[in-house]
Design an enzyme around this catalytic site. Structure first.
Site, mmCIF file in Angstrom:
data_model
loop_
_atom_site.group_PDB
_atom_site.id
_atom_site.type_symbol
_atom_site.label_atom_id
_atom_site.label_comp_id
_atom_site.label_asym_id
_atom_site.label_seq_id
_atom_site.Cartn_x
_atom_site.Cartn_y
_atom_site.Cartn_z
ATOM 1 N N ALA A 17 0.675 -1.502 -0.009
ATOM 2 C CA ALA A 17 -0.020 0.005 0.055
ATOM 3 C C ALA A 17 0.895 1.127 0.036
ATOM 4 O O ALA A 17 1.317 1.571 1.069
ATOM 5 C CB ALA A 17 -0.647 -0.074 1.112
ATOM 6 N N PRO A 51 -5.272 8.871 -1.971
ATOM 7 C CA PRO A 51 -6.038 9.712 -2.973
ATOM 8 C C PRO A 51 -5.284 10.821 -3.640
ATOM 9 O O PRO A 51 -5.722 11.280 -4.795
ATOM 10 C CB PRO A 51 -7.108 10.464 -1.939
ATOM 11 N N GLU A 66 1.045 -0.274 -10.816
ATOM 12 C CA GLU A 66 2.402 -0.329 -10.622
ATOM 13 C C GLU A 66 3.203 0.746 -11.339
ATOM 14 O O GLU A 66 4.501 0.627 -11.821
ATOM 15 C CB GLU A 66 3.029 -1.718 -10.808
HETATM 16 N N1 COS Z 1 15.817 2.371 -6.175
HETATM 17 C C1 COS Z 1 16.579 2.922 -4.891
HETATM 18 N N2 COS Z 1 16.340 4.305 -4.840
HETATM 19 C C2 COS Z 1 15.456 5.047 -5.273
HETATM 20 C C3 COS Z 1 14.868 4.564 -6.703
HETATM 21 C C4 COS Z 1 14.987 3.296 -6.915
HETATM 22 N N3 COS Z 1 14.369 2.572 -8.096
HETATM 23 N N4 COS Z 1 14.247 5.476 -7.075
HETATM 24 C C5 COS Z 1 14.755 6.474 -6.384
HETATM 25 N N5 COS Z 1 15.124 6.101 -5.702
HETATM 26 C C6 COS Z 1 15.757 7.210 -4.469
HETATM 27 C C7 COS Z 1 16.741 8.403 -5.108
HETATM 28 O O1 COS Z 1 17.812 8.019 -5.328
HETATM 29 C C8 COS Z 1 16.177 9.372 -4.055
HETATM 30 O O2 COS Z 1 17.010 9.187 -2.781
HETATM 31 P P1 COS Z 1 17.970 10.497 -2.098
HETATM 32 O O3 COS Z 1 16.857 11.570 -1.688
HETATM 33 O O4 COS Z 1 18.626 9.618 -1.266
HETATM 34 O O5 COS Z 1 18.758 11.262 -3.280
HETATM 35 C C9 COS Z 1 14.930 9.253 -3.483
HETATM 36 O O6 COS Z 1 14.625 7.813 -3.826
HETATM 37 C C10 COS Z 1 14.028 10.108 -4.074
HETATM 38 O O7 COS Z 1 13.967 9.824 -5.510
HETATM 39 P P2 COS Z 1 13.528 11.060 -6.818
HETATM 40 O O8 COS Z 1 14.068 12.361 -6.271
HETATM 41 O O9 COS Z 1 13.841 10.211 -7.980
HETATM 42 O O10 COS Z 1 11.774 10.865 -6.605
HETATM 43 P P3 COS Z 1 10.643 11.570 -7.063
HETATM 44 O O11 COS Z 1 9.775 12.180 -6.150
HETATM 45 O O12 COS Z 1 11.287 12.600 -8.498
HETATM 46 O O13 COS Z 1 9.819 10.379 -7.852
HETATM 47 C C11 COS Z 1 9.472 8.715 -9.387
HETATM 48 C C12 COS Z 1 10.439 9.529 -8.714
HETATM 49 C C13 COS Z 1 8.231 9.429 -10.268
HETATM 50 C C14 COS Z 1 10.245 7.728 -10.244
HETATM 51 C C15 COS Z 1 8.554 7.889 -8.412
HETATM 52 O O14 COS Z 1 7.794 8.760 -7.592
HETATM 53 C C16 COS Z 1 7.631 6.831 -8.797
HETATM 54 O O15 COS Z 1 8.139 5.633 -9.277
HETATM 55 N N6 COS Z 1 6.457 6.952 -9.056
HETATM 56 C C17 COS Z 1 5.226 5.960 -9.386
HETATM 57 C C18 COS Z 1 4.894 5.223 -8.194
HETATM 58 C C19 COS Z 1 4.006 4.054 -8.557
HETATM 59 O O16 COS Z 1 4.678 3.204 -9.152
HETATM 60 N N7 COS Z 1 2.589 3.977 -8.260
HETATM 61 C C20 COS Z 1 2.209 3.015 -8.378
HETATM 62 C C21 COS Z 1 1.280 2.288 -7.156
HETATM 63 S S1 COS Z 1 2.233 1.242 -6.258
HETATM 64 S S2 COS Z 1 1.651 -0.467 -6.964
#
Ligand code: COS
Length: 384
Positions: free
Chosen positions: A123, A127, A363
């Site tokens: 989870a 929202p 995802e």
């Molecule tokens: N593995 C390990 N660490 C990660 C990572 C990964 N794949 N992706 C990001 N991080 C780390 C970054 O290195 C950063 O660390 P530091 O603060 O130490 O520098 C931190 O996490 C924040 O990363 P970032 O600045 O890239 O975050 P953003 O807010 O820009 O978001 C995305 C990045 C858009 C890629 C992320 O929010 C995302 O994947 N969103 C989609 C979520 C999703 O899949 N939702 C579906 C529901 S879940 S089933």
């Protein structure tokens, strides 16, 4: 195409197909109509030890890996992508424990997960926080030996049917992404409640609900990793799990292709099976090419993960986005190739078209996958 699967992997594929034929195929259309979750195929998968695929042997699993899980998810999806969602989402919920759990947490939870006695859920979404995962508001506050959780999670697969939930919540609101933490919540914890089942376009054999936390007290030992690691737990978990959505897409596309092919070789118009009209035959060639390309990408991403590669965000995002776009395209073409039969609910391909849509969204939307990939590309291709 020969993907050089081992003898064990071929047996796994055979076993999943047997479960698909016996427990899923006869009921899939009804589950879709009734939006009904049926535990029977999940029990069959548990009895066949298939909930242990990626769980190490020391915790009661089979200790195989991502490719094996992808094969299982792919072949289940040929019969019903909704059932595959319930199965794969349980792994999505188990990965954080597997990747970040202490020995004690793993020993406590993984054997029950591996046996299929307990289903899991993951989870993150709320929202106001979907693609922008760092915008979550659910709070976790430390009070002595407990954490107290308050907030709402939305669109949670396996909500209510799962026994174990990994919840991402904010422990330090000043720190943004670095202020989130991951917790294990158990069904029955005080202050934890499950909302009504969502009405979905597709994947209707799977359950999706809200989760409510109202002063939900859990022991501090349920924290995964350490405080502040929650966002990384979530991102790493998704890196592992997204390739499974790609596998689901490959199976869905294969199922749609096979149904449409059976139809096109039997359906006679203008004195011959419609398959022999060039416009139709060439469409099947295009479908086959795209499915094989998606399968090759998914298997290779899975093998990359199994080889212990650290940089898996790119391969996983590629596999997820490409394969799910292929699934949507193939499912729509399958409906078209079956004409009026494709459009009728009795023949199953319009269901696959509705199911496919979700794979491009959950995802992480395919737009987010391309964002992840765009960032990875700049790391991989350094400036010359
Ligand atoms: N593995 C390990 N660490 C990660 C990572 C990964 N794949 N992706 C990001 N991080 C780390 C970054 O290195 C950063 O660390 P530091 O603060 O130490 O520098 C931190 O996490 C924040 O990363 P970032 O600045 O890239 O975050 P953003 O807010 O820009 O978001 C995305 C990045 C858009 C890629 C992320 O929010 C995302 O994947 N969103 C989609 C979520 C999703 O899949 N939702 C579906 C529901 S879940 S089933």
């Amino acid at each position: 195409m020969n993907y050089f699967l081992s003898e064990e992997e071929k047996l796994l594929v055979e076993l999943v197909n047997r479960i698909g034929r016996d427990y899923i195929a006869p009921h899939a259309l009804r589950w879709d109509e009734e939006e009904a979750y049926d535990p029977a195929p999940i029990r069959a998968l548990a009895q066949a030890d298939l909930f242990g695929l990626v769980i190490p042997e020391e915790y009661g699993g089979l200790g195989w890996g991502t490719l094996a899980l992808c094969l299982a998810v792919e072949h289940l999806s040929r019969y019903c992508p909704g059932v595959a969602t319930t199965y794969a989402a349980s792994f999505l919920g188990a990965y954080p424990i597997l990747l970040f759990g202490t020995k004690e947490q793993k020993a406590r939870y993984l054997p029950e997960v591996a046996s299929g006695r307990k289903l899991c859920a993951f989870a993150l979404t709320e929202p106001q926080a979907g693609s922008d995962a760092a915008a979550i508001k659910t709070r976790a506050v430390r009070e002595g030996d407990h954490y107290v959780l308050n907030g709402i999670k939305q669109w949670i697969t396996n909500g209510g049917i799962a026994d174990l939930y990994v919840i991402i919540a904010v422990t330090d609101p000043r720190k943004g992404a670095r202020g989130a933490s991951a917790f294990i919540v158990e069904k029955g914890d005080p202050g934890f409640a499950v909302g009504r089942q969502e009405k979905k376009m597709g994947l209707r054999a799977s359950v999706t609900t809200e989760l409510f936390f109202t002063d939900c007290r859990i022991p501090k030992e349920r924290l995964l990793g350490r405080e502040g690691l929650g966002f990384i737990v979530a991102m790493r978990t998704l890196d592992y799990a997204r390739v499974g959505v790609g596998a689901q897409a490959v199976g869905l596309a294969q199922g749609a292709f096979e149904r449409a092919l059976n139809h096109a070789r039997r359906r006679v118009q203008f004195g011959q099976p419609v398959y022999h009209f060039q416009a139709v035959g060439h469409t099947f060639s295009e479908m086959a090419m795209r499915i094989e390309a998606a399968r090759a990408l998914v298997y290779q991403a899975a093998r990359t993960i199994d080889a212990g590669a650290k940089e898996i965000s790119g391969p996983s995002a590629m596999a997820k986005a490409f394969a799910t776009d292929v699934a949507m395209w193939v499912a729509e073409r399958a409906v078209q190739m079956m004409g009026g039969y494709g459009y009728m609910r009795d023949y199953g391909v319009e269901k696959l078209m509705r199911d496919a849509k979700c794979l491009q969204i959950y995802e992480g939307t395919n737009e987010i996958q391309r964002e992840v990939l765009a960032r990875e590309l700049l790391k991989y291709y350094r400036e010359a």
